[in-house]
Structures are given as structure tokens and as C-alpha cells.
Design a protein around this motif. Structure first.
Motif, PDB file in Angstrom:
ATOM      1  N   ALA A  89      26.041  49.690  45.246  1.00 19.61           N
ATOM      2  CA  ALA A  89      26.140  48.412  44.536  1.00 19.61           C
ATOM      3  C   ALA A  89      26.589  48.640  43.099  1.00 19.61           C
ATOM      4  O   ALA A  89      27.402  47.880  42.555  1.00 19.61           O
ATOM      5  N   ASP A  90      26.064  49.700  42.472  1.00 19.31           N
ATOM      6  CA  ASP A  90      26.481  50.024  41.104  1.00 19.31           C
ATOM      7  C   ASP A  90      27.967  50.375  41.055  1.00 19.31           C
ATOM      8  O   ASP A  90      28.678  49.979  40.123  1.00 19.31           O
ATOM      9  N   LEU A  91      28.437  51.111  42.064  1.00 16.83           N
ATOM     10  CA  LEU A  91      29.843  51.505  42.096  1.00 16.83           C
ATOM     11  C   LEU A  91      30.767  50.308  42.315  1.00 16.83           C
ATOM     12  O   LEU A  91      31.948  50.362  41.978  1.00 16.83           O
ATOM     13  N   ARG A  92      30.226  49.248  42.898  1.00 21.79           N
ATOM     14  CA  ARG A  92      31.029  48.054  43.154  1.00 21.79           C
ATOM     15  C   ARG A  92      30.874  47.009  42.052  1.00 21.79           C
ATOM     16  O   ARG A  92      31.486  45.939  42.119  1.00 21.79           O
ATOM     17  N   SER A  93      30.049  47.304  41.068  1.00 24.69           N
ATOM     18  CA  SER A  93      29.806  46.362  39.989  1.00 24.69           C
ATOM     19  C   SER A  93      31.012  46.291  39.053  1.00 24.69           C
ATOM     20  O   SER A  93      31.895  47.157  39.108  1.00 24.69           O
ATOM     21  N   PRO A  94      31.076  45.278  38.190  1.00 24.21           N
ATOM     22  CA  PRO A  94      32.208  45.182  37.257  1.00 24.21           C
ATOM     23  C   PRO A  94      32.356  46.420  36.368  1.00 24.21           C
ATOM     24  O   PRO A  94      33.466  46.834  36.050  1.00 24.21           O
ATOM     25  N   GLU A  95      31.223  47.022  35.977  1.00 25.35           N
ATOM     26  CA  GLU A  95      31.292  48.226  35.147  1.00 25.35           C
ATOM     27  C   GLU A  95      31.772  49.422  35.956  1.00 25.35           C
ATOM     28  O   GLU A  95      32.433  50.303  35.432  1.00 25.35           O
ATOM     29  N   ARG A  96      31.386  49.462  37.222  1.00 24.87           N
ATOM     30  CA  ARG A  96      31.699  50.458  38.237  1.00 24.87           C
ATOM     31  C   ARG A  96      32.052  51.848  37.683  1.00 24.87           C
ATOM     32  O   ARG A  96      33.216  52.154  37.434  1.00 24.87           O
ATOM     33  N   PRO A  97      31.047  52.678  37.511  1.00 27.78           N
ATOM     34  CA  PRO A  97      31.313  54.065  37.106  1.00 27.78           C
ATOM     35  C   PRO A  97      32.120  54.783  38.182  1.00 27.78           C
ATOM     36  O   PRO A  97      32.132  54.378  39.348  1.00 27.78           O
ATOM     37  N   ASP A  98      32.784  55.853  37.789  1.00 23.74           N
ATOM     38  CA  ASP A  98      33.627  56.575  38.751  1.00 23.74           C
ATOM     39  C   ASP A  98      32.794  57.254  39.826  1.00 23.74           C
ATOM     40  O   ASP A  98      33.120  57.205  41.008  1.00 23.74           O
ATOM     41  N   VAL A 122      33.670  55.918  44.740  1.00 24.42           N
ATOM     42  CA  VAL A 122      34.455  54.982  45.539  1.00 24.42           C
ATOM     43  C   VAL A 122      35.793  55.620  45.885  1.00 24.42           C
ATOM     44  O   VAL A 122      36.310  56.459  45.157  1.00 24.42           O
ATOM     45  N   LEU A 123      36.339  55.207  47.026  1.00 22.70           N
ATOM     46  CA  LEU A 123      37.634  55.732  47.439  1.00 22.70           C
ATOM     47  C   LEU A 123      38.775  55.039  46.713  1.00 22.70           C
ATOM     48  O   LEU A 123      39.678  55.678  46.183  1.00 22.70           O
ATOM     49  N   SER A 124      38.751  53.692  46.709  1.00 27.29           N
ATOM     50  CA  SER A 124      39.815  52.952  46.033  1.00 27.29           C
ATOM     51  C   SER A 124      39.367  51.505  45.909  1.00 27.29           C
ATOM     52  O   SER A 124      38.363  51.091  46.488  1.00 27.29           O
ATOM     53  N   TYR A 125      40.142  50.747  45.163  1.00 26.81           N
ATOM     54  CA  TYR A 125      39.868  49.325  45.010  1.00 26.81           C
ATOM     55  C   TYR A 125      41.049  48.533  45.551  1.00 26.81           C
ATOM     56  O   TYR A 125      42.208  48.903  45.350  1.00 26.81           O
ATOM     57  N   GLU A 126      40.730  47.468  46.239  1.00 23.79           N
ATOM     58  CA  GLU A 126      41.757  46.575  46.753  1.00 23.79           C
ATOM     59  C   GLU A 126      41.366  45.141  46.402  1.00 23.79           C
ATOM     60  O   GLU A 126      40.354  44.640  46.878  1.00 23.79           O
ATOM     61  N   ALA A 127      42.164  44.519  45.540  1.00 22.52           N
ATOM     62  CA  ALA A 127      41.890  43.144  45.101  1.00 22.52           C
ATOM     63  C   ALA A 127      40.474  43.017  44.553  1.00 22.52           C
ATOM     64  O   ALA A 127      39.767  42.052  44.819  1.00 22.52           O
ATOM     65  N   GLY A 128      40.068  44.051  43.790  1.00 19.07           N
ATOM     66  CA  GLY A 128      38.749  44.001  43.183  1.00 19.07           C
ATOM     67  C   GLY A 128      37.632  44.473  44.069  1.00 19.07           C
ATOM     68  O   GLY A 128      36.477  44.508  43.659  1.00 19.07           O
ATOM     69  N   GLU A 129      37.923  44.844  45.312  1.00 19.09           N
ATOM     70  CA  GLU A 129      36.898  45.286  46.240  1.00 19.09           C
ATOM     71  C   GLU A 129      37.065  46.774  46.531  1.00 19.09           C
ATOM     72  O   GLU A 129      38.166  47.320  46.472  1.00 19.09           O
ATOM     73  N   THR A 130      35.953  47.436  46.853  1.00 17.46           N
ATOM     74  CA  THR A 130      36.048  48.834  47.241  1.00 17.46           C
ATOM     75  C   THR A 130      36.496  48.935  48.691  1.00 17.46           C
ATOM     76  O   THR A 130      36.176  48.080  49.514  1.00 17.46           O
ATOM     77  N   ALA A 131      37.256  49.972  48.972  1.00 19.39           N
ATOM     78  CA  ALA A 131      37.721  50.191  50.342  1.00 19.39           C
ATOM     79  C   ALA A 131      36.877  51.248  51.019  1.00 19.39           C
ATOM     80  O   ALA A 131      37.286  51.828  52.008  1.00 19.39           O
ATOM     81  N   GLY A 132      35.705  51.488  50.501  1.00 16.25           N
ATOM     82  CA  GLY A 132      34.826  52.501  51.063  1.00 16.25           C
ATOM     83  C   GLY A 132      34.354  53.458  49.985  1.00 16.25           C
ATOM     84  O   GLY A 132      34.678  53.309  48.802  1.00 16.25           O
ATOM     85  N   SER A 133      33.588  54.420  50.387  1.00 17.04           N
ATOM     86  CA  SER A 133      33.047  55.391  49.436  1.00 17.04           C
ATOM     87  C   SER A 133      32.993  56.766  50.085  1.00 17.04           C
ATOM     88  O   SER A 133      33.014  56.889  51.311  1.00 17.04           O
ATOM     89  N   VAL A 134      32.928  57.769  49.240  1.00 23.29           N
ATOM     90  CA  VAL A 134      32.847  59.144  49.717  1.00 23.29           C
ATOM     91  C   VAL A 134      31.642  59.802  49.053  1.00 23.29           C
ATOM     92  O   VAL A 134      31.294  59.482  47.915  1.00 23.29           O
ATOM     93  N   GLY A 135      30.997  60.688  49.775  1.00 15.82           N
ATOM     94  CA  GLY A 135      29.831  61.377  49.235  1.00 15.82           C
ATOM     95  C   GLY A 135      29.844  62.846  49.607  1.00 15.82           C
ATOM     96  O   GLY A 135      30.391  63.241  50.637  1.00 15.82           O
TER      97      GLY A 135
END
Length: 219
Positions: A89-98, A122-135
């Protein structure tokens, strides 16, 4: 033709160079990831595992078919899943740390829980949304155990120093500066740990005694 004979042939060519290059790049990336010693996973936009490397499967003890398509609660306890959800949720927030790093308890299928450090991004952003995440999960169980043992030893050492009977205990560094001191004898001669810590033998004793101590200390 009406009689079944072939009069002409129509063909169409489509440039798939970019697609094939992309496939090669993905195969290269997967080879690199599989060669890593750390467990790597990818979550899709629904927070389901879409990719895991061999090290991840070895860590959790599940088959790839069991993991891909499942959610993190398959391999983690409730608190860890909640922590992961909060980080995502933090990664998807407006501040969204890398990236974010946090501890996560992994529960393998048939073995004891493993404390891991989870490096998530996060993997990437599309129209302001994350396209997934990597860990990336790194087993820090031994590190945590060593840290706990060091805290225990430090506590025991501090207790010994503070209550050392009929004498004094001095811990000094390479410059012969006392970094720790204690013992009942300090009180007897009117000193406290604070008086000794940060001092050298020449700060505490006459030159003749200090010179002798320095000689012994250096030996």
C-alpha cells in the motif's frame, strides 16, 4: 478457381523483431534471477504470485504449480502478510518510495519458520497504477540468532563489569583509551565508570605507573 486449381497465393508478413527480442531479454533475466542465491518472487496487480525462482521454491518447500496463482498467505504467517500488504500500500501511495525493506516470517510447507528480510519494490506504473511488485527474500535467521546471542553476552559482560569483586575491569581500544570500566575497586578509590571511560593510563596514573601499564597493554 472453381475447378480447385490454385491460381495465386496470398501471404502476409508481420514484424515480430521486438517481440522476439523481448522474449530473449526475459529469458536472460530469468536466467540471472535463477542464478541468484536469494529467493525472488513477483506479485501481479491482484497480489498473486506470477513468478518465483528456484531459490524461492527451495525456501518455501512448495512446487511451482502450488505457488504461482496463490497469495502470500500460502507461505507467510498472518502478521507477515499484513506487513507485506501495508508495504505494498505504501508503494502504491502518492509518495510511493522506490523500495521498502522489512522483516517477514516465512512458513515453509514442512519445516520451521524462517525469518527473512524482504526487499520489495514496484515493477512499473501504468496510468498511475502499479503493474505488480517484486520482492527478494533473504534468510536472516542465523543473523538474528547471532544478534540475540551477542545481546545476551553483552548483558552478562556488563553485569560482570559492574559487580567485579575486589578489583577493576578495563576495556581499552587500539589507542589504549578506556571504552568501558567497572568493578567494586573503582568505588573504593573514589572513581566512577564515567571517570575512567574515555581516558588513557596517563590520564589516570602517575607517569611511572602509566608507562608500565602502557608497556604491558601494548604487549
Amino acid at each position: 478457381n472453381d475447378d480447385g486449381s490454385v491460381r495465386s497465393i496470398f501471404s502476409m508478413f508481420r514484424d515480430v523483431t521486438d517481440r522476439e527480442r523481448r522474449k530473449r531479454e526475459l529469458r536472460q533475466y530469468e536466467t540471472i534471477i535463477d542464478a541468484l542465491g536469494d529467493a525472488v518472487y513477483v506479485l501481479d496487480e491482484d497480489d498473486q504470485f506470477s513468478y518465483v525462482n528456484d531459490a524461492f521454491l527451495e525456501l518455501v518447500g512448495y512446487d511451482r504449480e502450488q505457488v504461482v496463482g496463490a497469495t502470500p498467505d500460502l507461505i507467510a504467517d498472518g502478521d507477515s502478510v499484513a506487513a507485506l500488504e501495508q508495504r505494498l500500500a505504501d508503494l502504491r501511495s502518492p509518495e510511493r518510495p522506490d523500495t521498502l525493506t522489512f522483516e517477514m516470517v516465512v512458513q515453509p510447507q514442512e519445516s520451521d519458520p524462517v525469518v527473512c528480510e524482504n526487499y520489495t519494490g514496484v515493477l512499473s506504473y501504468e496510468a498511475g497504477e502499479t503493474a505488480g511488485s517484486v520482492g527478494i527474500l533473504r534468510d536472516i535467521s542465523d543473523q538474528k540468532a547471532r544478534a540475540a546471542e551477542m545481546r545476551k553476552l553483552s548483558s552478562q559482560y556488563q553485569t560482570l563489569v559492574e559487580h567485579f569483586p575486589d578489583g577493576g575491569v578495563f576495556l581499552f581500544d587500539d589507542s589504549l583509551t578506556n571504552v568501558r570500566a567497572g568493578g567494586e575497586e573503582l568505588t573504593e578509590v573514589g572513581l566512577t565508570s564515567g571517570d575512567v571511560e574515555g581516558s588513557t593510563p596517563h590520564d589516570l596514573f602517575p607517569d611511572e605507573i602509566a608507562d608500565e601499564l602502557v608497556e604491558y597493554y601494548r604487549k
